[in-house]
Design a protein around this motif. Structure first.
Motif, mmCIF file in Angstrom:
data_model
loop_
_atom_site.group_PDB
_atom_site.id
_atom_site.type_symbol
_atom_site.label_atom_id
_atom_site.label_comp_id
_atom_site.label_asym_id
_atom_site.label_seq_id
_atom_site.Cartn_x
_atom_site.Cartn_y
_atom_site.Cartn_z
ATOM 1 N N ARG A 195 -58.160 29.643 18.593
ATOM 2 C CA ARG A 195 -57.926 29.075 19.881
ATOM 3 C C ARG A 195 -56.927 29.368 20.744
ATOM 4 N N HIS A 196 -55.775 30.039 19.967
ATOM 5 C CA HIS A 196 -54.651 30.680 20.977
ATOM 6 C C HIS A 196 -54.968 32.156 21.254
ATOM 7 N N LEU A 197 -55.825 32.764 20.484
ATOM 8 C CA LEU A 197 -56.124 34.241 20.903
ATOM 9 C C LEU A 197 -57.192 34.661 21.495
ATOM 10 N N ILE A 198 -58.308 33.817 21.557
ATOM 11 C CA ILE A 198 -59.591 33.970 22.195
ATOM 12 C C ILE A 198 -60.273 32.742 22.611
ATOM 13 N N GLY A 199 -60.126 32.806 24.393
ATOM 14 C CA GLY A 199 -60.641 31.696 25.251
ATOM 15 C C GLY A 199 -62.078 31.595 25.475
#
Length: 334
Positions: free
Chosen positions: A330-334
């Motif tokens: 969730r922090h790397l790929i939206g």
């Protein structure tokens, strides 16, 4: 106990550590949109993440307090989850280490090593202002860190992070909300002395529920290869909690009592460590590379600096697996 908290408001030009570009520099480089909503989102997330670490997490290093807060965090995030109930998760809780043989394809590890050892800009988070541009062998600096944004978009890095067994163990150990919240890739150079994290220490500025995943990019067969040294079971120890480096003689009796040892590994092996336990790197006699993932429930103070990728930017063969594990990314790929 030692008080470390330093709550503060941080702005768009603030960086969490040397070598990490702040929001304003990312905008200037064209990697972040410069819109009012983007600025406000970044400020809100960065101030939350920064003060979660530097006020709540680092107010005291007392392990009893930290474990209590970690339980509260898990209950708030996933109140019905059963965390740490498997045999290997329980062993990890007791020993601060879980070792997984041949979790990764050695060819994939070689791809990651090739990306890191290519000529490129390198920094050193322990030495603000240091930069080396070029091949690693063209400098004798002890530690060379790969640019994090370059790392986060590397196809081999993404494939390593998407490994189902890697994700599964992180969830067993710290819960279903485990997520990749930062990563480092560095080259250790043979310089004949211990440099910074090659001295005994605890990782004190990390989230409440976290795990460090280490992926050696070449075999670590002997002490000459610079293995991690760990004093197992010390994450719950209420001594030596000061945020500083310790000497061998400071820990001699503890090492004998707890059974300190080094972690040796073949290419493709992965080990998971609670680095709040006392540990150190050991100086290698030959150049070697390491990839380390920070996986946590709450964010690191570095997490807001990750430029999110679109799913379409990810190699096509990884998209279904990443989509099924969206929470982990969730922090790397939206």
């Amino acid at each position: 106990m030692t008080r470390l908290g330093k709550a503060a408001l941080v702005g768009l030009d603030h960086s969490p550590e040397a070598g990490v570009l702040p929001f304003t520099a990312q905008v200037a480089a064209g990697t972040r949109p410069d819109t009012r909503s983007a600025r406000w989102r970044h400020l809100a997330f960065y101030n939350y993440a920064y003060n979660y670490i530097f006020w709540l997490r680092t107010k005291s290093n007392d392990p009893v307090r930290l474990r209590r807060l970690a339980r509260i965090e898990r209950l708030l995030r996933t109140p019905f989850a059963r965390v740490g109930r498997t045999a290997r998760a329980a062993e990890f809780r007791d020993l601060d280490l879980h070792f997984a043989e041949k979790m990764l394809d050695p060819a994939l590890v070689d791809q990651m090593a090739a990306a890191m050892f290519a000529p490129q800009p390198f920094s050193d988070p322990y030495l603000p202002g240091f930069e080396h541009v070029g091949a690693p062998e063209a400098t004798d600096h002890p530690f060379l860190y790969m640019d994090p944004q370059r790392l986060f978009s590397d196809p081999a890095f993404l494939e390593i992070c998407a490994n189902p067994d890697l994700i599964a163990f992180c969830r067993e150990a710290i819960g279903p909300r485990a997520a990749l919240s930062w990563a480092w890739a560095w080259i250790s150079q043979p310089v004949g002395f211990a440099y910074q994290n090659q001295n005994w220490h605890r990782d004190c500025v990390e989230p409440l529920n976290f795990i460090r995943v280490f992926v050696p990019l070449s075999p670590i067969a002997t002490r000459d290869d610079g293995p991690l040294e760990l004093i197992p079971g010390t994450s719950g120890l209420r001594a030596f909690v000061e945020p500083k480096r310790f000497r061998d003689e400071d820990l001699a009796s503890l090492k004998q009592e707890q059974g300190a040892g080094v972690v040796l590994a073949e290419k493709g092996d992965v080990y998971f460590v609670n680095t709040f336990a006392l540990h150190r790197g050991t100086p290698p006699l030959q150049r070697r590379g390491m990839l380390s993932l920070l996986v946590s429930v709450g964010p690191s103070h570095r997490t807001p600096m990750i430029r999110k990728l679109k799913l379409r930017e990810v190699p096509e063969h990884l998209r279904p697996l990443i989509a099924r594990n969206h929470s982990f990314f969730r922090h790397l790929i939206g």
